[in-house]
Design an enzyme around this catalytic site. Structure first.
Site, PDB file in Angstrom:
ATOM      1  N   ASN A 208       0.847  -1.199   0.000  1.00 14.55           N
ATOM      2  CA  ASN A 208       0.000   0.000   0.000  1.00 14.55           C
ATOM      3  C   ASN A 208       0.880   1.247   0.000  1.00 14.55           C
ATOM      4  OD1 ASN A 208       0.565   0.774   2.860  1.00 14.55           O
ATOM      5  ND2 ASN A 208      -0.342  -1.244   3.191  1.00 14.55           N
ATOM      6  N   ASP A 277      -4.278  -6.508   4.806  1.00 20.83           N
ATOM      7  CA  ASP A 277      -5.346  -7.347   5.352  1.00 20.83           C
ATOM      8  C   ASP A 277      -5.402  -8.707   4.653  1.00 20.83           C
ATOM      9  OD1 ASP A 277      -6.289  -5.475   7.221  1.00 20.83           O
ATOM     10  OD2 ASP A 277      -7.242  -4.350   5.616  1.00 20.83           O
ATOM     11  N   LYS A 287       9.444 -17.034 -10.266  1.00 18.13           N
ATOM     12  CA  LYS A 287       8.697 -15.932 -10.870  1.00 18.13           C
ATOM     13  C   LYS A 287       7.559 -16.493 -11.734  1.00 18.13           C
ATOM     14  CE  LYS A 287       9.170 -11.976 -13.860  1.00 18.13           C
ATOM     15  NZ  LYS A 287       9.945 -11.335 -14.917  1.00 18.13           N
ATOM     16  N   PHE A 322      -4.598   2.913  14.557  1.00 13.59           N
ATOM     17  CA  PHE A 322      -4.905   3.951  13.575  1.00 13.59           C
ATOM     18  C   PHE A 322      -6.001   3.450  12.658  1.00 13.59           C
ATOM     19  CE2 PHE A 322      -1.953   7.627  13.399  1.00 13.59           C
ATOM     20  CZ  PHE A 322      -1.312   7.382  14.595  1.00 13.59           C
ATOM     21  N   LYS A 336     -14.000   0.223  15.412  1.00 12.63           N
ATOM     22  CA  LYS A 336     -12.697  -0.439  15.590  1.00 12.63           C
ATOM     23  C   LYS A 336     -12.240  -0.392  17.042  1.00 12.63           C
ATOM     24  CE  LYS A 336     -11.231   0.512  11.064  1.00 12.63           C
ATOM     25  NZ  LYS A 336     -10.419   1.255  10.133  1.00 12.63           N
TER      26      LYS A 336
HETATM   27  O1  C5P Z   1      -9.224  -2.742  10.533  1.00 12.01           O
HETATM   28  P1  C5P Z   1      -8.240  -1.770  10.031  1.00 12.01           P
HETATM   29  O2  C5P Z   1      -7.180  -2.376   9.175  1.00 12.01           O
HETATM   30  O3  C5P Z   1      -8.822  -0.547   9.416  1.00 12.01           O
HETATM   31  O4  C5P Z   1      -7.530  -1.223  11.382  1.00 12.01           O
HETATM   32  C1  C5P Z   1      -6.401  -0.437  11.328  1.00 12.01           C
HETATM   33  C2  C5P Z   1      -5.605  -0.645  12.587  1.00 12.01           C
HETATM   34  O5  C5P Z   1      -5.400  -2.030  12.797  1.00 12.01           O
HETATM   35  C3  C5P Z   1      -4.196  -0.043  12.475  1.00 12.01           C
HETATM   36  O6  C5P Z   1      -3.802   0.357  13.772  1.00 12.01           O
HETATM   37  C4  C5P Z   1      -3.371  -1.211  11.985  1.00 12.01           C
HETATM   38  O7  C5P Z   1      -2.011  -1.086  12.345  1.00 12.01           O
HETATM   39  C5  C5P Z   1      -4.034  -2.378  12.664  1.00 12.01           C
HETATM   40  N1  C5P Z   1      -3.972  -3.636  11.907  1.00 12.01           N
HETATM   41  C6  C5P Z   1      -3.276  -4.683  12.428  1.00 12.01           C
HETATM   42  N2  C5P Z   1      -3.212  -5.891  11.767  1.00 12.01           N
HETATM   43  C7  C5P Z   1      -3.829  -6.060  10.583  1.00 12.01           C
HETATM   44  C8  C5P Z   1      -4.559  -4.977  10.030  1.00 12.01           C
HETATM   45  C9  C5P Z   1      -4.612  -3.781  10.720  1.00 12.01           C
HETATM   46  O8  C5P Z   1      -2.718  -4.548  13.513  1.00 12.01           O
HETATM   47  N3  C5P Z   1      -3.730  -7.221   9.965  1.00 12.01           N
END
Ligand code: C5P
Length: 404
Positions: A208, A277, A287, A322, A336
């Site tokens: 990202n 995610d 590759k 965050f 959240k």
């Molecule tokens: O659910 P979302 O991804 O929007 O939440 C964001 C928060 O969750 C951020 O603090 C991010 O660092 C954390 N996060 C995490 N592990 C993941 C996805 C997001 O700790 N796999």
């Protein structure tokens, strides 16, 4: 932190004096009053006029060949100083001040000043490694003087080794830290920052746009305020702040392992990283060759690190996540807070001017059990301090109510 502060920059005679000019320029742009004192030898490398132009103030130079009033003025300056930084500090100047010798303006003022002091040694490796210099530095440390360790690398004399003065931003940060109240002293703070990369094959990955900037500012601010900081970071182009333990990771799984294994001992955990995610179910060993037609990737969920921490949290720990959204910012972020068991969620909208990826500024809304607090548009460093202020309050409340 610079407002109303008087900083003395002592420059002694080494080639690194040219870097001190940049530092004087950086300090000169702050609200602090910056006074430069040079040794006679320093003026052989860089002219006093350079520093006078950069600080808008007369440079003090050399010995006692001026009138008596002038010396008294310097005792007054020593009394007024909030910080004395010697950069570069030659072996000679270090030896003199360690022995209490005061035979020129720099060493006299140094001896007269009782403010916090920082020394940035810069010299040939042989001189630096010499046990005499090391003993002198140890003596100064014993008197509470902070020593900024020199970098290793090519030296102007052609040698390779320790002795190079760190670059101006590192010294600037040391000054900021010395002038900042250490209200996070004794706290361990873990910050995650940057993007994760999820391998598709040895060449490609899913990631990202996170640059890591907000997380690095948080780590720097926490360290400046006296915390012991661990920065678990995905790949970024940023220079990590000095004095912070850096744990580089690549994937969400690596970040999970790095964070989970260190979580118990932290008082504050700030999950600023943009964790993927989803990751490719399997990363191809070779590759993937292009063929006609479509390519389908099967993605599986990564583990939610914040949610894991929320359900395995240390009793006295404060947990901050965050949230970056493109719509329904506050509602989504509030959800959240509960879902992930965090004490605070910092919400920022991608749609907002001056906020989001890679910008120097951010506009965030802070969500806690008490409600939502929108903060104004600020530099990311100021946002970092504002967030730490609020996390410290939460930490104190939590530990007070639990009888600690
Ligand atoms: O659910 P979302 O991804 O929007 O939440 C964001 C928060 O969750 C951020 O603090 C991010 O660092 C954390 N996060 C995490 N592990 C993941 C996805 C997001 O700790 N796999």
């Amino acid at each position: 932190m610079f407002e109303g502060k008087t900083i003395i920059l002592g420059v002694s005679g080494g080639i690194a004096a040219y870097k001190a000019a940049q530092l004087a320029s950086d300090l000169g742009k702050t609200a602090a009053e910056v006074h430069v004192i040079m040794t006679k030898n320093a003026a052989e490398f860089v002219t006093p006029l350079t520093f006078e132009t950069l600080t808008n103030r007369r440079v003090s130079l050399d010995t006692f060949d001026r009138n008596f009033e002038y010396n008294v003025e310097h005792v007054a300056l020593a009394k007024k100083a909030d910080l004395f930084l010697v950069a570069p500090a030659t072996a000679n100047v270090i030896a003199k001040i360690a022995a209490g010798i005061a035979d020129d303006m720099l060493t006299t003022t140094f001896l007269a000043a009782s403010c916090p002091k920082i020394i940035a040694p810069a010299m040939n490796t042989g001189m630096f490694d010499n046990p005499i210099t090391q003993r002198n530095l140890e003596t100064l440390r014993g008197f509470g003087v902070e020593i900024v360790e020199p970098d290793s690398g090519w030296l102007a004399c052609g040698d390779i080794g320790r002795g190079r003065m760190p670059n101006p931003p590192v010294l600037f940060e040391a000054v900021r830290r010395a002038l900042t109240p250490h209200d996070l002293e004794g706290l361990r703070v873990l910050v995650t920052a940057g993007p994760t990369q999820e391998a598709i094959d040895p060449v490609r990955f899913i990631s990202n746009h996170s640059t890591g900037r907000m997380g690095y500012e948080l780590a720097a601010a926490a360290r400046r305020r006296g915390a012991r900081v661990t920065l678990v970071t995905g790949k970024t182009a940023l220079e990590p702040p000095a004095g912070v333990e850096v744990v580089p990771v690549v994937s969400a799984q690596e970040m999970f392992d790095a964070v989970a294994s260190r979580a118990q001992e932290q008082e504050l955990i700030i999950k600023c990283a943009a964790v993927a995610d989803y990751r490719p179910e399997t990363a191809a060993e070779d590759k993937i060759k292009k063929r006609d037609g479509e390519l389908t990737l099967h993605l599986s969920r990564t583990q939610d690190i914040l949610a894991y921490l929320g359900s395995h949290r240390g009793e006295h720990q404060v947990l901050c996540g965050f949230s970056m959204e493109t719509r329904d910012l506050v509602e989504n972020s509030r959800a959240k807070l509960e879902k992930k068991g965090a004490d605070m969620i910092v919400a920022n909208s991608l749609k907002e001017e001056g906020a989001g990826f890679g910008t120097a500024t951010n506009r965030v809304t802070v969500l806690t059990a008490k409600g939502a607090e929108p903060l104004p548009l600020m530099g990311k460093d100021a946002v970092a301090d504002a967030l730490l202020d609020r996390l410290l309050v939460l930490y104190r409340e939590k530990n007070r109510s639990e009888g600690h």
